[in-house]
Structures are given as C-alpha cells and as structure tokens.
Design a protein around this motif. Structure first.
Motif, PDB file in Angstrom:
ATOM      1  N   UNK A  17       2.585  -3.100  -1.972  1.00 26.03           N
ATOM      2  CA  UNK A  17       2.043  -2.368  -3.116  1.00 26.03           C
ATOM      3  C   UNK A  17       0.651  -2.872  -3.490  1.00 26.03           C
ATOM      4  N   UNK A  18      -0.233  -1.925  -3.736  1.00 26.02           N
ATOM      5  CA  UNK A  18      -1.530  -2.194  -4.364  1.00 26.02           C
ATOM      6  C   UNK A  18      -1.356  -1.869  -5.837  1.00 26.02           C
ATOM      7  N   UNK A  19      -1.085  -2.892  -6.641  1.00 25.97           N
ATOM      8  CA  UNK A  19      -0.742  -2.664  -8.046  1.00 25.97           C
ATOM      9  C   UNK A  19      -1.891  -2.029  -8.836  1.00 25.97           C
ATOM     10  N   UNK A  20      -3.082  -2.485  -8.586  1.00 18.47           N
ATOM     11  CA  UNK A  20      -4.223  -2.038  -9.382  1.00 18.47           C
ATOM     12  C   UNK A  20      -4.459  -0.540  -9.222  1.00 18.47           C
ATOM     13  N   UNK A  21      -4.276  -0.028  -8.015  1.00 16.68           N
ATOM     14  CA  UNK A  21      -4.536   1.386  -7.748  1.00 16.68           C
ATOM     15  C   UNK A  21      -3.262   2.223  -7.624  1.00 16.68           C
ATOM     16  N   UNK A  22      -2.110   1.604  -7.889  1.00 17.00           N
ATOM     17  CA  UNK A  22      -0.808   2.291  -7.845  1.00 17.00           C
ATOM     18  C   UNK A  22      -0.609   3.009  -6.510  1.00 17.00           C
ATOM     19  N   UNK A  23      -0.758   2.230  -5.426  1.00 16.47           N
ATOM     20  CA  UNK A  23      -0.600   2.780  -4.080  1.00 16.47           C
ATOM     21  C   UNK A  23       0.396   1.939  -3.282  1.00 16.47           C
ATOM     22  N   UNK A  24       0.933   2.535  -2.230  1.00 15.10           N
ATOM     23  CA  UNK A  24       1.852   1.827  -1.341  1.00 15.10           C
ATOM     24  C   UNK A  24       1.361   1.945   0.096  1.00 15.10           C
ATOM     25  N   UNK A  25       1.554   0.900   0.848  1.00 15.35           N
ATOM     26  CA  UNK A  25       1.151   0.876   2.255  1.00 15.35           C
ATOM     27  C   UNK A  25       2.305   1.376   3.115  1.00 15.35           C
ATOM     28  N   UNK A  26       2.061   2.463   3.846  1.00  8.49           N
ATOM     29  CA  UNK A  26       3.076   3.015   4.743  1.00  8.49           C
ATOM     30  C   UNK A  26       2.495   3.106   6.152  1.00  8.49           C
ATOM     31  N   UNK A  27       3.388   2.982   7.129  1.00 12.20           N
ATOM     32  CA  UNK A  27       2.946   2.958   8.525  1.00 12.20           C
ATOM     33  C   UNK A  27       3.543   4.114   9.306  1.00 12.20           C
ATOM     34  N   UNK A  28       2.988   4.328  10.481  1.00 11.81           N
ATOM     35  CA  UNK A  28       3.447   5.422  11.349  1.00 11.81           C
ATOM     36  C   UNK A  28       3.498   4.926  12.780  1.00 11.81           C
ATOM     37  N   UNK A  29       4.620   5.187  13.456  1.00 11.82           N
ATOM     38  CA  UNK A  29       4.751   4.854  14.867  1.00 11.82           C
ATOM     39  C   UNK A  29       4.592   6.115  15.702  1.00 11.82           C
ATOM     40  N   UNK A  32       6.374   7.413  17.890  1.00 11.01           N
ATOM     41  CA  UNK A  32       7.592   8.200  18.108  1.00 11.01           C
ATOM     42  C   UNK A  32       7.984   9.023  16.877  1.00 11.01           C
ATOM     43  N   UNK A  33       7.318   8.808  15.742  1.00 13.11           N
ATOM     44  CA  UNK A  33       7.665   9.518  14.514  1.00 13.11           C
ATOM     45  C   UNK A  33       7.298  11.001  14.625  1.00 13.11           C
ATOM     46  N   UNK A  34       8.063  11.816  13.926  1.00 17.36           N
ATOM     47  CA  UNK A  34       7.743  13.236  13.828  1.00 17.36           C
ATOM     48  C   UNK A  34       6.555  13.407  12.885  1.00 17.36           C
ATOM     49  N   UNK A  35       5.867  14.549  12.918  1.00 15.02           N
ATOM     50  CA  UNK A  35       4.713  14.759  12.022  1.00 15.02           C
ATOM     51  C   UNK A  35       5.077  14.561  10.554  1.00 15.02           C
ATOM     52  N   UNK A  36       4.164  13.952   9.811  1.00 12.92           N
ATOM     53  CA  UNK A  36       4.274  13.708   8.375  1.00 12.92           C
ATOM     54  C   UNK A  36       5.318  12.652   8.029  1.00 12.92           C
ATOM     55  N   UNK A  37       5.870  11.977   9.004  1.00 13.43           N
ATOM     56  CA  UNK A  37       6.831  10.907   8.724  1.00 13.43           C
ATOM     57  C   UNK A  37       6.108   9.565   8.673  1.00 13.43           C
ATOM     58  N   UNK A  38       6.296   8.855   7.567  1.00 20.80           N
ATOM     59  CA  UNK A  38       5.735   7.525   7.384  1.00 20.80           C
ATOM     60  C   UNK A  38       6.859   6.594   6.930  1.00 20.80           C
ATOM     61  N   UNK A  39       6.676   5.304   7.143  1.00 21.17           N
ATOM     62  CA  UNK A  39       7.752   4.354   6.861  1.00 21.17           C
ATOM     63  C   UNK A  39       7.194   3.067   6.265  1.00 21.17           C
ATOM     64  N   UNK A  40       8.087   2.320   5.626  1.00 23.50           N
ATOM     65  CA  UNK A  40       7.741   0.957   5.214  1.00 23.50           C
ATOM     66  C   UNK A  40       7.547   0.094   6.457  1.00 23.50           C
ATOM     67  N   UNK A  54       1.803  -0.278  15.881  1.00 24.28           N
ATOM     68  CA  UNK A  54       1.765   0.914  15.047  1.00 24.28           C
ATOM     69  C   UNK A  54       0.731   1.911  15.559  1.00 24.28           C
ATOM     70  N   UNK A  55       0.967   3.168  15.261  1.00 22.78           N
ATOM     71  CA  UNK A  55      -0.044   4.190  15.529  1.00 22.78           C
ATOM     72  C   UNK A  55      -1.072   4.225  14.401  1.00 22.78           C
ATOM     73  N   UNK A  56      -0.594   4.024  13.159  1.00 22.63           N
ATOM     74  CA  UNK A  56      -1.493   4.088  12.019  1.00 22.63           C
ATOM     75  C   UNK A  56      -0.821   3.446  10.807  1.00 22.63           C
ATOM     76  N   UNK A  57      -1.618   3.083   9.832  1.00 22.86           N
ATOM     77  CA  UNK A  57      -1.151   2.599   8.539  1.00 22.86           C
ATOM     78  C   UNK A  57      -2.172   2.982   7.500  1.00 22.86           C
ATOM     79  N   UNK A  58      -1.715   3.473   6.347  1.00 24.63           N
ATOM     80  CA  UNK A  58      -2.618   3.939   5.293  1.00 24.63           C
ATOM     81  C   UNK A  58      -2.032   3.629   3.923  1.00 24.63           C
TER      82      UNK A  58
END
Length: 319
Positions: A217-229, A231-239, A308-312
């Motif tokens: 968690x980025x507390x100051x900006x109220x955001x969460x870090x999620x990743x993508x592999x 093998x994931x289907x489109x629009x699927x992100x995970x912890x 990972x393929x991506x993380x945002x």
C-alpha cells in the motif's frame, strides 16, 4: 480492515474426524475396513450406504451443474457418489479399485455420513460413463470462481474439495521414503504414510508449503501495488506473493519478495489472515497463503521480468 466473509475460500471445512475407536463404525480405520470388504464382495454392507465418495481425475473433482434460468450462470455441485453406486459403476466397467486408494475426509456433525476421496486418473473407462450420468471433472479454480461465496454450504463443499485434492496430490508425491528410498504405504485411512522397509518404517505426514501474499500500500496516495503474470487473462491483476526461504521470518519474506519482484522497499508489515490454497501446481498442492498488508517506503517500480510481466500502482477507484 476486514473481509465480510465467515472464512476464506477453501477454509472452514464442515467435516471433522470421527473417533478412532475401533468400535465406532464411522471411525477412519473401521470405515476403511468396510470399504475393503464391500469392494472384495462387490456388495453393500451395513454401513456402506452411509459412505459418500468424491472422485478426482488429474486434480479435478467430479461435479455436476444445473441451470436455474436462461439468464443466470449454472450452479455447480460436487459429484458425491455413494459407495454402493460406485461399486455398481465398477462392476459395469470392470474397473478394480483397492481400498487403500481411498482417503478419509471426515464426517459432518449433523449426519452419519462418512466422506471419502479417491484418485481415478488411471481409470479412463469411468469418464464416459460418468459423463452419461451428467457428471464431469472440473478444475478446482473453476469451481472456486463459479461458487456463490455467500452460500455457506457451497463454500463448505469447496473447502472439502480443496482438502481432498491436497491429500490426494500429497499421496502422488510421497510414493517413496525420503530417508531410505523404499516405497511408502498409506496408513490411518490415507491420512498418513509409512515406509514399507521393515528396518525403517518412517512415518510421513502431510505438510503445507507456507506462502506470503501481500497487498503493498501507498498510504499517502491511497494506492495498492498489483502485479500481472504472462499467464493471466486480460485485466487480471494480483497481489504479490512468494515462498518463505529458510532462516527468514514471515515479515522478512514479505519485504524480500516485494523488493526482488518490483524494487519497492517495504516498511511496516501487518498480518491480515491465512487461507488454505490447494489450487497451486501439482508439485506443490498443499500451500498455506499467509496474508499481509505491507506499507511501501519507496514508490518507483522496477519489475523483475523473469518473475512478472508488469506491476503498477492502482487507485482504489481503479481496482
């Protein structure tokens, strides 16, 4: 922060183990003897009508579905088969099963039914016959997604199926003694194994692989870090998640995995809850997910492309 669920998916099984007292016909040991006798005689015994069996094929439990309406998705149910019906199926196909292939799962507190599981992956002739009776073998992940999580009975059945898969896969992976290399044999109605070597006789117990899973968690900006592999289907992100290494604490594993995979430095780590996870790879079918919140100390992401393929960073609204 909490989750409005009585328990997580695959947790909260309604089954408990009956007493091991030999005088109790529903105990694991006595129940297994009943199964062996029924299989050898090809007929039901006094207690066999109280036994239900869940068949598995390559890690997939037997299930059936019903359509409530044209506009709603099908409702899935586990394909429990009574021991008597299973014996009739075996007779019609010529398949022979051993009593030692059955794994004891337990009983509900409100009935006298004993629940068992068995892996029939090698018995291909059973598949078309089961299909003709409107059954099919379904991936446990599919059942997880298709289950109504507000339905407590359905969630309990999902927990039973997860427990059964973990035990059966453990049997497949523990065929030989890690101490002397000899074959192992199931004991205690399939809940344990023992080395067949008389000079060893080492007992082997099911174990779980602990995995940390964390919402960074980025507390100051109220955001969460999620990743993508990949093998994931489109629009699927995970912890983020990862295995604990020897010599490190849970908190250290959270910080290390986050840093290795995304380059984010983590400070405070807070425990959330845990969850059985029987839908991992067949080589690791009995994991325990241990969940945490992790507060980020840095925000610049540097993704390890091997992992990972991506993380945002994702805003609450975006999630």
């Amino acid at each position: 922060m909490s989750i409005n669920l009585p328990s997580h998916v695959f947790a909260g099984s309604p089954l408990t183990s009956k007493s091991s007292n030999p005088g109790n016909p529903f105990s694991p040991t006595a129940g297994l003897e009943t199964i062996k006798a029924s299989l050898s005689d090809n007929k039901q015994s006094a207690c066999s009508s109280n036994f239900k069996v869940l068949l598995f094929n390559c890690g997939r439990p037997l299930a059936s579905s019903i359509s409530v309406s044209v506009d709603s998705p099908p409702v899935w149910n586990l394909g429990w088969i009574s021991l008597d019906d299973l014996i009739r199926l075996l007779e019609s196909t010529g398949v022979q099963l051993s009593g030692d292939q059955f794994v004891y799962l337990g009983s509900r507190a409100d009935d006298n039914v004993v629940y068992w599981a068995i892996d029939v992956s090698a018995e291909r002739s059973l598949v078309p016959l089961l299909r003709s009776k409107q059954f099919c073998f379904v991936e446990l992940r599919t059942l997880m997604v298709a289950t109504d999580w507000a339905d407590l009975q359905a969630m309990g059945n999902l927990a039973i199926a997860g427990h059964a898969r973990a035990l059966l896969e453990w049997h497949n992976l523990s065929r030989f003694c890690g101490h002397c290399g000899e074959k192992t044999l199931p004991i205690d109605a399939g809940r344990r194994k023992q080395c067949s070597n008389e000079s060893c006789k080492k007992k082997i117990y099911p174990r779980v692989d602990p995995v940390v899973i964390m919402l960074v968690i980025d507390r100051e900006n109220d955001r969460a870090l999620l990743s993508k592999q990949s093998r994931f289907i489109p629009r699927m992100w995970s912890c983020l998640a990862g295995f604990i290494e020897p010599g490190e604490s849970l908190e250290e594993a959270v910080r290390r995995e986050t840093w290795e995979e995304t380059g984010i430095e983590v400070g405070e780590v807070a425990y959330h809850s845990s969850q059985p996870w029987p839908v991992g790879p067949s080589s690791m079918p009995y994991q325990l997910m241990i969940g945490f919140f992790a507060c980020a100390k840095s925000l610049e992401i540097n993704v390890d492309k091997k992992e990972l393929e991506d993380a945002k960073w994702h805003s609450r609204e975006n999630v």
